[in-house]
Design a protein around this motif. Structure first.
Motif, PDB file in Angstrom:
ATOM      1  N   HIS A 162       0.961  -1.167   0.087  1.00 48.35           N
ATOM      2  CA  HIS A 162      -0.079  -0.031  -0.019  1.00 48.35           C
ATOM      3  C   HIS A 162       0.846   1.255   0.049  1.00 48.35           C
ATOM      4  CE1 HIS A 162      -2.683   3.037   1.486  1.00 48.35           C
ATOM      5  NE2 HIS A 162      -3.856   2.364   1.136  1.00 48.35           N
ATOM      6  N   GLY A 163       0.421   2.200  -0.771  1.00 54.96           N
ATOM      7  CA  GLY A 163       1.436   3.353  -0.878  1.00 54.96           C
ATOM      8  C   GLY A 163       0.887   4.569   0.121  1.00 54.96           C
ATOM      9  N   GLY A 164       1.231   5.917  -0.355  1.00 52.45           N
ATOM     10  CA  GLY A 164       0.752   6.900   0.332  1.00 52.45           C
ATOM     11  C   GLY A 164      -0.355   7.418   0.393  1.00 52.45           C
ATOM     12  N   GLU A 165      -1.489   6.625  -0.308  1.00 47.55           N
ATOM     13  CA  GLU A 165      -2.740   7.207  -0.688  1.00 47.55           C
ATOM     14  C   GLU A 165      -3.727   7.131   0.629  1.00 47.55           C
ATOM     15  OE1 GLU A 165      -1.400   5.389  -2.919  1.00 47.55           O
ATOM     16  OE2 GLU A 165      -1.796   3.412  -2.055  1.00 47.55           O
ATOM     17  N   THR A 166      -4.448   8.500   0.847  1.00 48.95           N
ATOM     18  CA  THR A 166      -5.172   8.433   1.783  1.00 48.95           C
ATOM     19  C   THR A 166      -6.580   8.094   1.447  1.00 48.95           C
ATOM     20  OG1 THR A 166      -5.162  10.688   1.587  1.00 48.95           O
ATOM     21  CG2 THR A 166      -3.482   9.900   3.172  1.00 48.95           C
ATOM     22  N   VAL A 193       0.083   7.606 -10.503  1.00 53.43           N
ATOM     23  CA  VAL A 193       0.173   7.368  -9.157  1.00 53.43           C
ATOM     24  C   VAL A 193       0.340   5.679  -9.197  1.00 53.43           C
ATOM     25  CG1 VAL A 193      -1.092   9.066  -8.131  1.00 53.43           C
ATOM     26  CG2 VAL A 193      -2.377   6.881  -8.895  1.00 53.43           C
ATOM     27  N   GLY A 194       1.212   5.248  -8.236  1.00 51.40           N
ATOM     28  CA  GLY A 194       1.321   3.700  -8.096  1.00 51.40           C
ATOM     29  C   GLY A 194       2.521   3.253  -8.684  1.00 51.40           C
ATOM     30  N   ASP A 195       3.321   3.894  -9.161  1.00 52.83           N
ATOM     31  CA  ASP A 195       4.621   3.835  -9.886  1.00 52.83           C
ATOM     32  C   ASP A 195       5.541   3.020  -8.987  1.00 52.83           C
ATOM     33  OD1 ASP A 195       4.077   4.308 -12.319  1.00 52.83           O
ATOM     34  OD2 ASP A 195       5.278   6.330 -12.375  1.00 52.83           O
TER      35      ASP A 195
HETATM   36 MG   LIG Z   1       0.260   5.107  -4.448  1.00 53.33          MG
END
Ligand SMILES: [Mg+2]
Ligand SMILES: Nc1ncnc2c1ncn2[C@@H]1O[C@H](COP(=O)(O)OP(=O)(O)OP(=O)(O)O)[C@@H](O)[C@H]1O
Length: 123
Positions: A36-40, A86-88
């Motif tokens: 999981h990335g930095g997405e909120t 996003v998601g790279d």
């Molecule tokens: Mg992300």
């Protein structure tokens, strides 16, 4: 020495492989991971406790390199994996204390230096 870790989209793994090859980097591992990335995104709460986050399939490269190859490894991961969406993924660089080539007992810089041992070298 550093361990350069790159977490990338699975569909970009081949482009990263090509970029590493062009950078003369031959030693690496890769594995499938979920993350999981930095997405909120909106967190779902159920009875006050349940948090639901969507996991993404990624490929994790681990490249152990001498200091002179660190930037090339980072560039290969970024150039090979970038789409601009996003998601790279991410690159992490950590100190690598010790490395051993099991066959010869060579250690550290000698162990991460590429070798050309003929037809079986790819094993
Ligand atoms: Mg992300
Ligand atoms: N802080 C972190 N620690 C460990 N792994 C991470 C971290 N951030 C991202 N990852 C890994 O990288 C993958 C891809 O992350 P992702 O590219 O979505 O990062 P991001 O910070 O959300 O950037 P972007 O805004 O470009 O999406 C994640 O699924 C996870 O496996």
């Amino acid at each position: 020495m550093k361990l350069v870790i790159g977490i990338v989209r699975p569909e970009k793994a081949n482009d990263v492989l090509e970029a590493l090859y062009r950078a003369h980097i031959r030693g690496f591992s890769l594995m499938r991971v979920q993350g999981h990335g930095g997405e909120t995104e909106r967190v779902e709460t159920y009875r006050g406790t349940t948090v639901k986050m969507a996991l993404a399939e990624k490929v994790r490269f681990e490249v152990a390199v001498s200091d002179e190859f660190v930037q090339s490894a980072i560039d290969a991961l970024c150039d090979g994996a970038r789409t601009g969406e996003v998601g790279d993924g991410k690159v992490f660089v950590v100190d690598l204390e010790h490395a051993v080539r099991i066959r010869t007992g060579e250690a550290d810089l000698f162990a991460v230096t590429p070798v050309d041992d003929g037809p079986e070298a790819a094993t």
